[in-house]
Write a protein that holds these residues in place. Structure first.
Motif, short mmCIF file in Angstrom:
data_model
loop_
_atom_site.label_atom_id
_atom_site.label_comp_id
_atom_site.label_asym_id
_atom_site.label_seq_id
_atom_site.Cartn_x
_atom_site.Cartn_y
_atom_site.Cartn_z
N ALA C 32 51.84 -13.40 -40.07
CA ALA C 32 51.42 -14.61 -39.34
C ALA C 32 52.19 -15.83 -39.82
O ALA C 32 52.55 -16.70 -39.02
CB ALA C 32 49.92 -14.81 -39.51
N ARG C 36 55.43 -19.07 -37.90
CA ARG C 36 55.58 -20.53 -37.94
C ARG C 36 57.03 -20.97 -37.80
O ARG C 36 57.31 -22.05 -37.30
CB ARG C 36 55.05 -21.07 -39.27
N HIS C 38 59.31 -20.25 -35.88
CA HIS C 38 59.90 -20.32 -34.53
C HIS C 38 58.98 -20.93 -33.49
O HIS C 38 59.03 -20.54 -32.33
CB HIS C 38 60.31 -18.92 -34.06
N GLN C 39 58.09 -21.83 -33.91
CA GLN C 39 57.16 -22.47 -32.97
C GLN C 39 56.44 -21.45 -32.09
O GLN C 39 56.32 -21.62 -30.89
CB GLN C 39 57.91 -23.47 -32.08
N MET C 40 56.08 -20.34 -32.70
CA MET C 40 55.29 -19.35 -31.96
C MET C 40 53.87 -19.85 -31.83
O MET C 40 53.41 -20.69 -32.61
CB MET C 40 55.31 -18.00 -32.68
N ASP C 41 53.13 -19.30 -30.85
CA ASP C 41 51.73 -19.65 -30.70
C ASP C 41 50.87 -18.60 -31.42
O ASP C 41 51.39 -17.70 -32.08
CB ASP C 41 51.36 -19.81 -29.22
N ILE C 42 49.55 -18.74 -31.31
CA ILE C 42 48.68 -17.83 -32.08
C ILE C 42 48.78 -16.39 -31.58
O ILE C 42 48.59 -15.45 -32.36
CB ILE C 42 47.20 -18.29 -32.08
N PHE C 43 49.15 -16.18 -30.30
CA PHE C 43 49.37 -14.81 -29.83
C PHE C 43 50.58 -14.21 -30.54
O PHE C 43 50.54 -13.07 -31.02
CB PHE C 43 49.57 -14.77 -28.31
N GLY C 44 51.68 -14.99 -30.60
CA GLY C 44 52.88 -14.55 -31.31
C GLY C 44 52.58 -14.23 -32.77
O GLY C 44 53.07 -13.23 -33.32
N ALA C 45 51.75 -15.07 -33.39
CA ALA C 45 51.36 -14.82 -34.78
C ALA C 45 50.60 -13.50 -34.91
O ALA C 45 50.80 -12.74 -35.87
CB ALA C 45 50.51 -15.98 -35.30
N VAL C 47 50.92 -10.86 -32.95
CA VAL C 47 51.87 -9.75 -32.78
C VAL C 47 52.64 -9.52 -34.09
O VAL C 47 52.76 -8.38 -34.56
CB VAL C 47 52.85 -10.02 -31.61
N VAL C 84 45.30 -14.21 -38.88
CA VAL C 84 45.87 -15.25 -38.02
C VAL C 84 45.02 -16.53 -38.11
O VAL C 84 45.56 -17.64 -38.23
CB VAL C 84 45.97 -14.76 -36.56
N VAL C 87 45.65 -18.28 -41.48
CA VAL C 87 46.95 -18.96 -41.50
C VAL C 87 46.90 -20.21 -40.62
O VAL C 87 47.46 -21.25 -40.96
CB VAL C 87 48.07 -18.00 -41.03
N PHE C 88 46.19 -20.10 -39.48
CA PHE C 88 46.08 -21.24 -38.57
C PHE C 88 45.34 -22.41 -39.22
O PHE C 88 45.72 -23.56 -39.06
CB PHE C 88 45.34 -20.80 -37.29
N SER C 149 61.26 -11.47 -34.87
CA SER C 149 61.43 -12.91 -34.93
C SER C 149 62.89 -13.31 -35.13
O SER C 149 63.19 -14.44 -35.50
CB SER C 149 60.53 -13.52 -36.01
#
Lengths: 211, 211, 211
Positions: C32, C36, C38-45, C47, C84, C87-88, C149
């Motif tokens: 997770a 961070r 790559h400006q991923m969102d929480i869904f990306g985190a 995955v 996730v 980490v968020f 990533s």
């Protein structure tokens, strides 16, 4: 009448298998060389060598849904480790080294395509998809190593004919197989065809059109 | 009473399958368009088109442990090759072309999610994981094509709701299925929901929070 | 004589499983955190967290040809989602946070290697390949997350000993297993060995040679 049997054994074990293992070895060396571009260590080189040598066949076997062919094979591991050691020791003359790999790589390409086709046909894949699985066996190991080492795969970019050559060789092999001729002769014809097409493509700079 | 049977045949073959194949075709076009960014040739475009169209479903089937669904399917191959030819010939108006793909992509997204859920439930996956497998079916083809072409996957980055929309559509589908209503109606409701959510997300710029 | 049975249950469920689940949780947090960059969102985190925690074991199971172990496991999903969320919420002190993860990661590394070896041996893999599958279980989740990533995998680059430490720990485990000693003791010895080797490697800056 033991003599012919021995010949068959000799042929089956030595001719086809040795060429295949040489092909695997050359693919492993290509993979280990890729590891140099990113300051990888010898473990990284081993992973890329294994991926290049066995990645295409592994993907093929997973997609067909059969047991992968290298598990428990100590020879596979030995070839990969030897390739890494050789690349580690031979630190110079990369360009020259690459040039000498060209022919062996082309022979391996032809052999892997045909071996992939045979394995696919034997497991219920139809002729068209068997050719595709053959091309995948021969070329997706390098693709996988490029993905792992964070490159746009050379296989997909405009350049020398590589997968196309396997596609042609594989299609000719399927057509020859329908003629019910000698299997070994078919293989020999197709491998020679693949090697010739690779040479012509490099020499005459023949490309596929860009998308 | 042959008339209703013919209607059922018509519905089963035409409605669901045609929409699914249109979805696959649109996904393949999206994949082939990605190949342009890196001077790939038409073979590269074919690999990315196939990965985008069939990658999600292939990963789902490998994880569930069942036979992948496209092997030996000539239609699958025909759709991918057609998509590559169309992208190759239509060289201009990419933005306009993309805009017209938006609705078809959204419909495909809904259909793939539900088809993935149904296939997962039929193979022993529980409801929660079936929704996840549905989302994977619909979205991981594009993720795979992004990985192959060396991009950070758009799917994972902050932007329009895409996987989230599948997650909502899939969850609603599972809840509707529990109500024992008409299966086709459920599917229709969910596909419309997915398309609406896609439009609203694009229009109102609704994002998931960044991690 | 119910007391010893209860103790066995306690040991089997608590000691090994809890440590494994803590390891999975730590791996998910590492994944997770990667999102961070790559400006991923929480869904990306999510995955990347899932890929890091379960990617290595999934690849191992696909290669061995057995059912993957997390399908239908709600706890697996819960651990990844919790990672996730944590980490968020914990947006600062990344360096400090990472440092506190070092020991838990090292313990997880040892546990995953041994669990991977045991699962491989139980499914017809020989000792040498079982060690390799163990190393893959422990380390290829992070490799997969790096590939997704769009990084050159840290695992393959010259740096701290990581896979090497698993390789040594796994080999020692196989050798100890041949001595027919107590299985739990063997595991304990190997996990301690892995943690010690990780500390020594970080402290003394011991690297594998570059290829």
């Amino acid at each position: 009448m033991r003599f012919p049997e021995i010949l068959i054994l000799f042929r089956e074990f030595h001719f086809v298998d040795i060429v295949l293992y040489i092909g695997i070895f050359v693919f492993a060396i290509t993979g280990a060389l890729k590891a140099r571009a990113h300051q990888m260590d010898i473990f990284g080189a081993g992973v890329l060598a294994f991926a290049t040598a066995y990645g295409g066949g592994t993907l093929r076997d997973l997609l067909i849904g059969i047991k992968i062919n290298w598990m428990n094979d100590q020879l596979a591991l030995g070839l990969v480790i030897s390739a890494v050691i050789i690349v580690f020791l031979l630190r110079r003359n990369k360009a020259e080294f690459n040039r000498s790999l060209f022919f062996t790589d082309a022979i391996g390409l032809g052999m892997f395509t045909i071996a992939g086709i045979e394995r696919s046909l034997a497991n219920g894949v139809n002729e068209i998809y068997a050719v595709l699985m053959g091309v995948m066996s021969a070329t997706f190991g390098g693709l996988l190593a490029d993905i792992i080492s964070n490159h746009v795969p050379a296989l997909l970019k405009k350049g020398e004919l590589y997968a196309t050559v396997c596609l042609i060789g594989g299609t000719v092999y399927i057509l020859l197989a329908r003629l019910q001729l000698n299997d070994d002769l078919n293989m020999l014809i197709c491998v020679i065809l693949v090697v010739l097409l690779r040479i012509i493509s490099k020499w005459k700079r023949i490309f596929l059109p860009e998308i």
